[in-house]
Scaffold this motif. Structure first.
Motif, PDB file in Angstrom:
ATOM      1  N   ALA A 253      13.953   5.054  -0.359  1.00 18.47           N
ATOM      2  CA  ALA A 253      14.700   4.911  -1.609  1.00 18.47           C
ATOM      3  C   ALA A 253      13.786   5.098  -2.815  1.00 18.47           C
ATOM      4  CB  ALA A 253      15.373   3.533  -1.654  1.00 18.47           C
ATOM      5  N   LEU A 254      12.567   4.559  -2.741  1.00 17.30           N
ATOM      6  CA  LEU A 254      11.606   4.716  -3.840  1.00 17.30           C
ATOM      7  C   LEU A 254      11.246   6.175  -4.037  1.00 17.30           C
ATOM      8  CD1 LEU A 254       9.532   3.730  -5.903  1.00 17.30           C
ATOM      9  CD2 LEU A 254       7.941   3.332  -3.989  1.00 17.30           C
ATOM     10  N   ARG A 255      11.042   6.888  -2.950  1.00 17.29           N
ATOM     11  CA  ARG A 255      10.675   8.295  -3.052  1.00 17.29           C
ATOM     12  C   ARG A 255      11.781   9.097  -3.742  1.00 17.29           C
ATOM     13  NH1 ARG A 255       9.544   9.331   2.261  1.00 17.29           N
ATOM     14  NH2 ARG A 255       7.461   8.439   1.959  1.00 17.29           N
ATOM     15  N   ALA A 256      13.054   8.792  -3.389  1.00 19.59           N
ATOM     16  CA  ALA A 256      14.174   9.491  -4.019  1.00 19.59           C
ATOM     17  C   ALA A 256      14.283   9.145  -5.509  1.00 19.59           C
ATOM     18  CB  ALA A 256      15.473   9.138  -3.295  1.00 19.59           C
ATOM     19  N   ALA A 257      14.079   7.862  -5.850  1.00 22.32           N
ATOM     20  CA  ALA A 257      14.172   7.450  -7.256  1.00 22.32           C
ATOM     21  C   ALA A 257      13.061   8.074  -8.090  1.00 22.32           C
ATOM     22  CB  ALA A 257      14.114   5.925  -7.346  1.00 22.32           C
ATOM     23  N   LEU A 258      11.859   8.158  -7.547  1.00 19.89           N
ATOM     24  CA  LEU A 258      10.760   8.770  -8.285  1.00 19.89           C
ATOM     25  C   LEU A 258      10.990  10.268  -8.459  1.00 19.89           C
ATOM     26  CD1 LEU A 258       7.675   6.947  -6.710  1.00 19.89           C
ATOM     27  CD2 LEU A 258       8.586   6.668  -9.013  1.00 19.89           C
ATOM     28  N   ALA A 259      11.571  10.902  -7.437  1.00 16.29           N
ATOM     29  CA  ALA A 259      11.872  12.326  -7.575  1.00 16.29           C
ATOM     30  C   ALA A 259      12.871  12.562  -8.707  1.00 16.29           C
ATOM     31  CB  ALA A 259      12.424  12.866  -6.253  1.00 16.29           C
ATOM     32  N   ASP A 260      13.860  11.662  -8.832  1.00 19.88           N
ATOM     33  CA  ASP A 260      14.819  11.784  -9.938  1.00 19.88           C
ATOM     34  C   ASP A 260      14.122  11.596 -11.273  1.00 19.88           C
ATOM     35  OD1 ASP A 260      16.864  12.274  -8.184  1.00 19.88           O
ATOM     36  OD2 ASP A 260      17.555  10.183  -8.115  1.00 19.88           O
ATOM     37  N   ALA A 261      13.239  10.620 -11.367  1.00 14.79           N
ATOM     38  CA  ALA A 261      12.539  10.348 -12.622  1.00 14.79           C
ATOM     39  C   ALA A 261      11.653  11.521 -13.027  1.00 14.79           C
ATOM     40  CB  ALA A 261      11.705   9.071 -12.491  1.00 14.79           C
TER      41      ALA A 261
ATOM     42  N   GLY B 215       0.814  -1.210   0.000  1.00 15.70           N
ATOM     43  CA  GLY B 215       0.000   0.000   0.000  1.00 15.70           C
ATOM     44  C   GLY B 215       0.846   1.257   0.000  1.00 15.70           C
ATOM     45  N   ARG B 216       1.971   1.245   0.713  1.00 12.14           N
ATOM     46  CA  ARG B 216       2.827   2.428   0.764  1.00 12.14           C
ATOM     47  C   ARG B 216       3.492   2.687  -0.579  1.00 12.14           C
ATOM     48  NH1 ARG B 216       6.619   1.785   5.906  1.00 12.14           N
ATOM     49  NH2 ARG B 216       7.174   3.912   5.293  1.00 12.14           N
ATOM     50  N   VAL B 217       3.909   1.615  -1.271  1.00 11.09           N
ATOM     51  CA  VAL B 217       4.503   1.781  -2.606  1.00 11.09           C
ATOM     52  C   VAL B 217       3.465   2.345  -3.577  1.00 11.09           C
ATOM     53  CG1 VAL B 217       5.441   0.537  -4.595  1.00 11.09           C
ATOM     54  CG2 VAL B 217       6.276   0.023  -2.295  1.00 11.09           C
ATOM     55  N   LEU B 218       2.242   1.843  -3.485  1.00 12.64           N
ATOM     56  CA  LEU B 218       1.180   2.348  -4.362  1.00 12.64           C
ATOM     57  C   LEU B 218       0.888   3.824  -4.080  1.00 12.64           C
ATOM     58  CD1 LEU B 218      -1.278  -0.678  -4.294  1.00 12.64           C
ATOM     59  CD2 LEU B 218       0.206   0.011  -6.175  1.00 12.64           C
ATOM     60  N   ARG B 219       0.974   4.211  -2.819  1.00 16.11           N
ATOM     61  CA  ARG B 219       0.739   5.615  -2.491  1.00 16.11           C
ATOM     62  C   ARG B 219       1.817   6.502  -3.107  1.00 16.11           C
ATOM     63  NH1 ARG B 219       0.786   7.245   3.707  1.00 16.11           N
ATOM     64  NH2 ARG B 219       2.914   6.469   3.434  1.00 16.11           N
ATOM     65  N   GLU B 220       3.082   6.075  -3.033  1.00  7.90           N
ATOM     66  CA  GLU B 220       4.157   6.849  -3.642  1.00  7.90           C
ATOM     67  C   GLU B 220       3.987   6.920  -5.152  1.00  7.90           C
ATOM     68  OE1 GLU B 220       6.303   8.570  -1.942  1.00  7.90           O
ATOM     69  OE2 GLU B 220       5.526   7.799  -0.040  1.00  7.90           O
ATOM     70  N   ALA B 221       3.543   5.819  -5.751  1.00 10.43           N
ATOM     71  CA  ALA B 221       3.317   5.821  -7.191  1.00 10.43           C
ATOM     72  C   ALA B 221       2.197   6.785  -7.568  1.00 10.43           C
ATOM     73  CB  ALA B 221       2.982   4.411  -7.667  1.00 10.43           C
ATOM     74  N   ALA B 222       1.148   6.852  -6.742  1.00  9.66           N
ATOM     75  CA  ALA B 222       0.040   7.764  -7.026  1.00  9.66           C
ATOM     76  C   ALA B 222       0.486   9.217  -6.938  1.00  9.66           C
ATOM     77  CB  ALA B 222      -1.106   7.494  -6.057  1.00  9.66           C
ATOM     78  N   VAL B 223       1.365   9.508  -5.977  1.00 13.89           N
ATOM     79  CA  VAL B 223       1.882  10.874  -5.866  1.00 13.89           C
ATOM     80  C   VAL B 223       2.681  11.244  -7.106  1.00 13.89           C
ATOM     81  CG1 VAL B 223       3.450  12.354  -4.572  1.00 13.89           C
ATOM     82  CG2 VAL B 223       1.887  10.839  -3.347  1.00 13.89           C
ATOM     83  N   ALA B 224       3.523  10.311  -7.574  1.00  3.25           N
ATOM     84  CA  ALA B 224       4.321  10.579  -8.767  1.00  3.25           C
ATOM     85  C   ALA B 224       3.453  10.716 -10.006  1.00  3.25           C
ATOM     86  CB  ALA B 224       5.351   9.469  -8.966  1.00  3.25           C
ATOM     87  N   ALA B 225       2.337  10.000 -10.048  1.00  2.90           N
ATOM     88  CA  ALA B 225       1.453  10.052 -11.221  1.00  2.90           C
ATOM     89  C   ALA B 225       0.898  11.445 -11.442  1.00  2.90           C
ATOM     90  CB  ALA B 225       0.311   9.049 -11.049  1.00  2.90           C
TER      91      ALA B 225
END
Length: 467
Positions: free
Chosen positions: A413-421, A373-383
């Motif tokens: 780590a996921l949050r940092a990688a998505l910010a880079d993307a 659920g936390r990974v999906l939340r980070e993905a939704a923010v990036a979307a």
């Protein structure tokens, strides 16, 4: 004891009167009244006997020895407004003679001023009580409208009411299917064992009033024949107030005090009844607010379902086109590579459908639970920034195999990688992979995070940690 010097009596009377008006504590006022009466008349004993136990206490206020001694007695009433508050008894006139008219007039002046001061103290106390109850009702309304669930909302009402009423417990009862009322929430500084779940059975004399939305006031819960709950022996004076708004009876708010504590005053009953009405309205509004929030979630889920449908249809259509093109190609055109790509696309599509279904099963009112659920939340923010939701794939039981501390580091780590993307120009399609079945270079079980995108400058981001 000799009498007071005549020349100084008026001055001392004025001092005593002024002293009676300098404190809003009734106990202090009464002690000053008794002391002033003794000093100005020279009486050997002065006793104030109150009509009811109160600031003076059950035995009254006394100056000097017990007034049982024989001799002249001066009786002066003490009134607060139109109410008879008590009586001053003076005995032991100096020289053994009777009290004079002047003595009586002096004591009456003191008693009148004391009555005025006590009346003012009551008005001040009532105003402070009203202010506290109004502030309490406002605080409850604010708390209930900030998103508490139904159970927490009832607890908030019970706790705040208990403190405002100086009660031993704050209790919420709700109607049962059998026609009785059951205690569903209790707030008490004492042991609450045996209270929650207690039932007022159908047929109880008090039940008709409660279900009819009428307040019930009890002088002693333990002995009142209308009470039938098994915990009634714990309590004395009590108020049972309807929680009713818009013709809807939510339940009953009970505020019992301990046995042998002072009964509720008329002002306290009125303020508590008004508080219960306000709290019931806040409960109804909070319930409507939660209903609107749930509706908004359901509407958002419908949108997600539509988006999912469009994504799946488009991807399957494209995969079908790939497979159809194999009929028009020769073996030299690397049909095998094309089929591998098509199979990979189908696998990704199935993974995304599974992920979306799990996301939709997340309880609407709860924050994302578990690593998935936390990974999906980070993905939704990036979307929201990318314009399209990242593809998210999970391998293995990530919620069960990954410890909380490791999950925290993975999300960071996921949050940092998505910010880079997000910052990379041309990045539109991002892939996120979480594999809970991976192994590290030493052959130990590990979790691996992979983040990649379709920008020209992108390189896949890899992170792993042992389990």
């Amino acid at each position: 004891m000799s009498g007071p010097p005549p020349g100084s009596r008026l001055t001392r009377l004025l001092d005593a009167v002024l002293g009676l008006g300098t404190d809003l504590d009734p106990g202090v006022t009464l002690r000053r009244l008794v002391a002033g009466a003794a000093e100005l008349t020279g009486a050997a004993s002065v006793v104030l006997r109150t009509v009811e136990p109160g600031p003076a206490g059950p035995a009254g206020v006394r100056a000097g020895p017990d007034p049982a001694a024989t001799g002249p007695v001066l009786r002066v009433p003490v009134r607060v407004g139109d109410e008879e508050f008590g009586t001053l008894l003076l005995t032991g006139r100096p020289g053994g003679g009777p009290f004079t008219d002047e003595d009586e007039q002096v004591v009456r002046v003191l008693a009148t001023q004391a009555g005025i001061t006590i009346g003012n103290a009551r008005l001040y106390r009532a105003a402070r009580q009203r202010e506290r109850w109004i502030e309490g009702a406002a605080a409850v309304t604010t708390a209930l409208l900030t998103g508490e669930d139904a159970g927490d909302a009832l607890t908030t009402v019970a706790e705040r009411a208990r403190r405002l009423a100086d009660a031993a417990a704050g209790v919420i009862l709700q109607p049962t299917e059998a026609g009785g009322m059951e205690i569903v929430t209790v707030s008490t500084p004492d042991d609450p064992a045996g209270i929650v779940g207690s039932v007022i059975a159908p047929g109880s004399p008090v039940l008709a009033q409660l279900l009819g939305g009428e307040p019930v006031f009890l002088e002693d819960s333990a002995t009142d024949p209308r009470m039938t709950t098994p915990v009634r022996h714990r309590y004395g004076p009590s108020m049972m107030l309807p929680l009713e708004a818009g013709g809807r009876l939510i339940g009953t708010l009970a505020l019992p005090r301990r046995r042998r504590e002072r009964p509720y005053t008329a002002v306290e009953r009125q303020l508590a009844t008004q508080f219960a009405s306000q709290a019931a309205l806040a409960l109804v509004l909070a319930d409507a607010h939660r209903g609107r929030a749930r509706l908004a979630v359901y509407e958002d889920r419908d949108r997600i379902a539509r988006d999912l449908h469009d994504l799946v249809v488009q991807r399957l259509f494209a995969t079908g086109m790939m497979l159809e093109s194999t009929h028009r190609r020769t073996a030299a055109e690397q049909v095998g590579d094309l089929l591998d790509e098509a199979v990979e696309e189908l696998r990704c599509t199935v993974g995304e459908v599974r992920t979306a279904i799990i996301a939709l099963r997340q309880p609407p009112a709860d924050p994302p639970a578990g690593l998935r659920g936390r990974v999906l939340r980070e993905a939704a923010v990036a979307a929201a920034v990318l314009g399209a939701p990242p593809s998210t794939h999970f391998t293995g039981p990530v919620d069960h195999r990954v410890p909380d501390d490791t999950a925290d580091r993975l999300v960071d780590a996921l949050r940092a990688a998505l910010a880079d993307a997000v910052r990379r120009p041309g990045a539109r399609r991002v892939r996120i992979g979480v594999d809970a079945t991976a192994t590290d270079p030493d052959g130990r079980a590990a979790v691996r995070l992979t983040v990649s995108d379709d920008s020209a400058a992108a390189t896949a981001f890899h992170w792993s940690a042992p389990l």
